[in-house]
Design a protein around this motif. Sequence first.
Motif, PDB file in Angstrom:
ATOM      1  N   ASP A  85     -86.249  20.213  12.039  1.00 42.93           N
ATOM      2  CA  ASP A  85     -85.984  18.783  11.870  1.00 42.93           C
ATOM      3  C   ASP A  85     -87.269  18.027  11.519  1.00 42.93           C
ATOM      4  N   LYS A 104     -83.664  10.488  12.541  1.00 42.70           N
ATOM      5  CA  LYS A 104     -83.835  11.931  12.777  1.00 42.70           C
ATOM      6  C   LYS A 104     -84.829  12.177  13.908  1.00 42.70           C
ATOM      7  N   GLU A 153     -88.339  18.521   7.976  1.00 38.31           N
ATOM      8  CA  GLU A 153     -87.577  17.668   7.044  1.00 38.31           C
ATOM      9  C   GLU A 153     -88.154  16.251   7.037  1.00 38.31           C
ATOM     10  N   VAL A 201     -84.274  13.996  17.715  1.00 35.96           N
ATOM     11  CA  VAL A 201     -85.081  15.063  18.306  1.00 35.96           C
ATOM     12  C   VAL A 201     -85.581  14.599  19.669  1.00 35.96           C
TER      13      VAL A 201
END
Length: 457
Positions: free
Chosen positions: A198, A168, A201, A172
């Motif tokens: 994001d 993740k 999270e 980004v």
Amino acid sequence: MEMEDTIAAISTPIGVGGIGIVRMSGSKSQEILNRIFRTKSGKQLTGLEDRRFYYGHIVDGQGQVIDEVLVVVMKAPHSYTKEDVVEIHCHGGIIPLRQILKLVIECGARLAQPGEFTKRAFLNGRIDLAQAEGIMELIYSQTEIQARASIKHMEGALSEKIRGIRGKLLNVMAHIEVTIDYPEEDIEELPRENYLQDLDEVMKEIDYLLSTAEQGKIIRHGIKVVIVGKPNVGKSSLLNALLKENRAIVTDIPGTTRDVIEESLNINGLLVRILDTAGIRETTDIVEELGVERSRKSIEEADLVLWVLDASRPFDDEDKRIMAEIADKKVIAVVNKIDKPIVLDLNDIELNVPVIRASMILNKGIEDIERCIYDAVMEGKVESDDGIFITNLRHQEALMRAKEHVVEAMKALEGGIPVDLVSIDIREACDALGAITGEAVTEDLIEKIFSEFCVGK
Ligand SMILES: Nc1nc2c(ncn2[C@@H]2O[C@H](COP(=O)(O)OP(=O)(O)OP(=O)(O)O)[C@@H](O)[C@H]2O)c(=O)[nH]1
Ligand SMILES: [Mg+2]
């Protein structure tokens, strides 16, 4: 190069056992085996089939039989190290094992360093670093709970989680960097809220893993439980009852125990280091006084205190003083000697702690005490959602580092700092996570981690 050597080690514990195993890994291992392995009728066998056991003898240069063995060849890449591996299963005595090891070394193998087989499995890409550490944790496990947590690591459940989080972050970062690197392409910069969402999270997932670290530490290192109380209340009797053996001296003379006695217990899979201490009181006896000092020091280091009281005696100043000393610890009060007429007034126990009535003489209350220790420590938390716990300090520190950088990146995004600066922090966070699985580690760190492994693994 080091990786091109064929390595060898005794992979079973040194001692006396039914069988012992000498293991080799590397391109020369089959050839070395061919030189020393014969069928029982003395025939040399070459071209042994992959993963099949063969029965025969190991013989030295003079044709002298060293031992009767079973051998197996596991050809690359279907082996622990992904290299050609040979195992020689001989009798588990130190002499045959050492002689066979000596022979394979004379034939061209090199003595393996600690953890070198597993290091090769890692360097050859069969397992990642967290999995390698999981293997070691399993080998060193002393309780079922430790074993269960380490199997999760060994099987890659932790690594998968870490890779998911890192993925993740990489997403980004890729998006930010593409807008920086190709400004002329006019790739639309995503609204900062998208990145923030994001990262938020990611933060939650890191926080969840970090929240398992406290339990993880208990799983890995166990807890320290200290038995304290005034003299003669039955502390040593309690230790003996928990251990189910007469470990400590018990007499009716107050001040019997002079030193700290430490033993290990397994309560429902929880590793407990239990300490019996000298009864705490004012004394002029120098030896006893030193013992009392040690008792006090043990209290400081305790995760949990078992405070023993005598039901047949009134609550007195000695009890009161001890109560004050343990007031800020996690405590279980054990009211012992309930087989005698009860004089103690439970209302005098001003601490808000569980109280267990017990009699060491009648063996009463022991199971309640065990259950209470387990509950006090585990607090129902041990069944984490997925059985993954951070048990390794190195992993915990890496997660903390990752978290710091994610926090910085979020602050920067919120504060309108240019995105190229934000991406530096995200990269640092990725690297910190990569250190757990070994995707981003230095040679030195790898050396350090594997040097702590045992020989033959
Ligand atoms: N009646 C009765 N006697 C007990 C019980 N538990 C221990 N005792 C006796 O109490 C005496 C002291 O027991 P220990 O276990 O040595 O006590 P301790 O707290 O370790 O004493 P110190 O080491 O001197 O501080 C012994 O005579 C034990 O047999 C019990 O539940 N009931
Ligand atoms: Mg004692």
